[in-house]
Design a protein around this motif. Structure first.
Motif, PDB file in Angstrom:
ATOM      1  N   VAL A 265      60.657  35.821  34.407  1.00  0.00           N
ATOM      2  CA  VAL A 265      60.317  37.156  33.996  1.00  0.00           C
ATOM      3  C   VAL A 265      59.850  37.884  34.921  1.00  0.00           C
ATOM      4  CG1 VAL A 265      58.817  38.269  32.281  1.00  0.00           C
ATOM      5  CG2 VAL A 265      59.729  36.155  31.612  1.00  0.00           C
ATOM      6  N   ASP A 266      60.618  39.323  35.033  1.00  0.00           N
ATOM      7  CA  ASP A 266      60.067  40.338  36.010  1.00  0.00           C
ATOM      8  C   ASP A 266      58.596  40.420  35.604  1.00  0.00           C
ATOM      9  OD1 ASP A 266      59.692  42.891  36.986  1.00  0.00           O
ATOM     10  OD2 ASP A 266      61.530  42.541  37.808  1.00  0.00           O
ATOM     11  N   ARG A 268      57.016  43.035  35.984  1.00  0.00           N
ATOM     12  CA  ARG A 268      56.920  44.588  35.332  1.00  0.00           C
ATOM     13  C   ARG A 268      57.063  44.487  33.660  1.00  0.00           C
ATOM     14  NH1 ARG A 268      60.305  47.200  39.705  1.00  0.00           N
ATOM     15  NH2 ARG A 268      61.524  45.087  39.340  1.00  0.00           N
ATOM     16  N   GLN A 269      57.728  43.265  33.259  1.00  0.00           N
ATOM     17  CA  GLN A 269      57.930  42.918  31.802  1.00  0.00           C
ATOM     18  C   GLN A 269      56.901  42.004  31.196  1.00  0.00           C
ATOM     19  OE1 GLN A 269      61.423  43.367  33.200  1.00  0.00           O
ATOM     20  NE2 GLN A 269      60.569  45.624  33.146  1.00  0.00           N
ATOM     21  N   ARG A 271      53.744  41.671  30.480  1.00  0.00           N
ATOM     22  CA  ARG A 271      52.840  41.706  29.578  1.00  0.00           C
ATOM     23  C   ARG A 271      53.532  41.711  28.151  1.00  0.00           C
ATOM     24  NH1 ARG A 271      49.588  46.831  28.862  1.00  0.00           N
ATOM     25  NH2 ARG A 271      47.496  45.819  28.198  1.00  0.00           N
ATOM     26  N   ASP A 272      54.618  42.459  28.023  1.00  0.00           N
ATOM     27  CA  ASP A 272      55.374  42.388  26.656  1.00  0.00           C
ATOM     28  C   ASP A 272      55.664  41.257  26.329  1.00  0.00           C
ATOM     29  OD1 ASP A 272      54.825  45.309  26.544  1.00  0.00           O
ATOM     30  OD2 ASP A 272      56.691  45.869  27.369  1.00  0.00           O
ATOM     31  N   ARG A 273      56.285  40.446  27.269  1.00  0.00           N
ATOM     32  CA  ARG A 273      56.901  39.195  27.169  1.00  0.00           C
ATOM     33  C   ARG A 273      55.900  38.213  26.532  1.00  0.00           C
ATOM     34  NH1 ARG A 273      62.034  38.633  29.477  1.00  0.00           N
ATOM     35  NH2 ARG A 273      62.279  36.525  28.463  1.00  0.00           N
TER      36      ARG A 273
END
Lengths: 288, 322
Positions: A265-266, A268-269, A271-273
């Motif tokens: 997971v990048d 920048r993503q 938190r959402d993931r």
């Protein structure tokens, strides 16, 4: 005088000797991956990920927690636990001196920072390794703080997220450090018994005793792109097998391909993931 | 088999050579020199006792790795009957550097698991010098779960330089295999007794050493990293291994003092390889005691006590609340 200096006309020679216009330190940085020149504020506002090539620079434990947790309601866990030099360990430096130097340079008291808080209102306990503190090595304090984090999870029915960044066990604590592998991993059995999720995020680098204990035993194991993850260090392996290591060996993408981790997971993503994964596991409604 | 001597044992080796020579002479000699032989034998024993009475940690690590030191299967042969070796991890391969199987101890069924080194070159290679790959740990876990299913204690023998640092081992998840094994042992519902018989090398050793009781043979070692490895990282020179051995605290006596192991099993004078059967008897006695002390416990008690024991590992101080 070198031949070049003799050759140069006096005026140029003088100019070369002088310092050029001073550029303020730390304003620009060069990406170690694409060599792109970046404005530091741009880099920081982009979670320390290179906006040009997506290279994930290492993050300090505090920066990581800051980026992840909601601003409200953070409580640090286990900060009161600090190291002692039980073995009076001394190589070229004393262990106690190394601890002091590490504390000075990082502002931390050991290599793990544990915090209770919330990610987009989802309550969690998050543990983050500070790689700059003696290579994020795991000794008694790291083990104890991790376990205290688990304890808070058990008390308050919270999931646990851990960001690993470590060279492995802390040699200066001898067998005490090795046994932290068993201690931290054993703590996870209690989370499991209570059906509380443990999500393990492997960042660059996650090696040795940390990778070979709780870090690989997550209910979900995530890695950041290109992170170096493995048991033995690449140099040790190269010396042992005496052959060139395959391209991308022990990188996150390699581990994904070999089936060792669930996903990359990048940052920048992330938190959402994490929120998705946590709410799915805990059967809670989605968070907008 | 002819006894082989370590570097620091050279004075003993010289005496023994002399004794050997005299014995040879005596066979076709008219003069009785048996008194002289006896005198030298006594001297040799005294010298051995003296040397072994003050071994440095580095010397102990040499004894722990002695080429004639009894390995897991040597103890298995002396301690158990009906050893039924079981193979394979059921998904990839059989790792010959970890052996395991059902066996009988006294009358009792037990599961035996241990690292196994090789004696000659061929076997050493087959056993990968006692350095397991993920398959080895997965086989061990499979056998532990089997022991749990049939409610029998697990006995593990630890003797490895460490997990194998190879490409394939990494590709097949060395880290996960070790981590998972720690997890399985932490929650296993049957008694686990672990005995470090030689080298307790790092994560590769710990992966099968999470016991309710952890014992060490007198001249075994147990360490987070080998003295050579530690020296080459911290001193940038493997030559400094003796110092690293000293400061790492790897010997049974030091670890007992630090509270990290429960019991030291005495070895015969000059090390277990001098009299393997005596060494095995000592192990047997210790194992009998320990199994007896564990059999009365309920499953919950057993697992809780093991958990508390694991949580107790570590030395730190606590600052007053800020």
């Amino acid at each position: 005088m070198s031949w070049l200096q003799k050759l140069l006309p006096p005026k140029i020679n003088r100019a070369a000797g002088h310092k050029r216009m001073a550029v303020p330190e730390g304003l620009w940085s060069k990406c170690p991956s694409c060599s792109g020149v970046l404005y530091v504020t741009d880099l920081e506002s982009n979670a320390n990920v290179c906006p040009k090539c997506g290279y994930h620079n290492r993050l300090s434990a505090r920066a990581r927690l800051d980026m992840l947790l909601d601003a409200e309601g953070r409580f640090e866990i286990g900060a009161e636990v600090v190291s002692v030099d039980t073995l009076k360990f001394k190589d070229s430096k004393r262990y106690s001196d190394r601890l002091e130097a590490a504390a000075e340079s990082t502002g931390e008291t050991d290599a793990l920072v544990v915090m209770q808080g919330a990610i987009k209102t989802v309550p969690v306990v998050v543990a983050a390794f500070e790689f700059e503190f003696m290579g994020g090595s795991m000794g008694s304090v790291v083990g104890e703080r991790f376990v205290r984090g688990v304890h808070v999870c058990l008390e308050q029915d919270l999931p646990l997220v851990c960001f690993a960044a470590s060279g492995g066990a802390r040699m200066q604590e001898g067998l005490f450090s090795l046994l932290q592998m068993a201690k931290t991993t054993a703590a996870l059995t209690r989370l499991a018994a209570r059906k509380l999720p443990f999500i393990s995020v492997l960042t660059d680098p996650t090696m040795g005793g940390v990778s070979a204990s709780f870090a690989m035993i997550g209910d979900v194991v995530i890695a950041e792109p290109r992170a170096l993850i493995g048991f033995a260090g690449p140099r040790v392996i190269e010396q042992t097998v005496r052959e060139k290591l395959p391209e991308g060996f022990q990188r996150a993408e390699f581990l994904l391909d070999k089936g060792a981790i669930d996903m990359i997971v990048d940052r920048r993503q992330l938190r959402d993931r994490l929120v998705s994964l946590l709410t799915l596991l805990m059967k809670q409604p989605a968070v907008a | 088999m002819k006894l082989s001597f370590l570097d620091f044992e050279q004075p003993i080796a010289e005496l023994e050579a002399k004794i050997e020579e005299l014995r040879y002479v005596q066979d076709d000699s008219a003069v009785d020199i048996s008194d002289e032989i006896q005198r030298l034998q006594k001297k040799s024993l005294a010298l051995t006792k003296e040397l072994y009475g003050k071994l440095t940690p580095w010397q102990v690590s040499q004894v722990a790795r002695h080429p004639q030191r009894p390995y897991t299967l040597d103890y298995v042969a002396e301690l158990f009957t009906e050893f039924e070796e079981m193979h394979g991890d059921r998904s990839y391969a059989d790792d010959y550097s970890i052996v395991g199987g059902l066996a009988r101890f006294g009358g009792q069924s037990v599961m035996v698991i241990g690292h196994q080194k090789g004696r000659d070159t061929k076997e050493k290679i087959l056993r990968n010098f006692g350095m397991p790959r993920p398959e080895g740990y997965r086989k061990a876990m499979r056998l532990m779960r089997l022991a749990e299913k049939f409610a029998m204690p697990v006995v593990t023998f630890i003797d490895t330089p460490g997990a194998y640092p190879g490409i394939g081992a990494e590709e097949r998840g060395q880290s996960e295999a070790i981590g998972r094994s720690l997890y399985v042992m932490a929650e296993l519902k049957v008694p686990i007794v672990s005995i470090v018989i030689g080298e307790g090398g790092s994560g590769g050793a710990l992966a099968v050493a999470v016991g309710d009781v952890v014992m060490m043979l007198q001249y075994a070692t147990y360490s987070v990293i080998s003295p050579e490895g530690c020296a080459s990282i911290l001193w940038k020179s493997a030559e400094r291994a003796p110092e690293a051995a000293e400061t790492l605290g790897i010997t049974s006596s030091r670890l007992k003092t630090l509270g990290l192991i429960d019991r030291i099993i005495a070895e015969p004078v000059g090390g277990a390889h001098r009299e393997p059967v005596v060494a095995a008897q000592n192990v047997k006695k210790a194992l009998q005691d320990v199994l007896k002390s564990l059999t009365g416990k309920s499953t919950a008690e057993l697992v809780d006590e093991r958990f508390e024991r694991l949580m107790g590992y570590g030395k730190f101080k606590e600052l007053a609340a800020r």
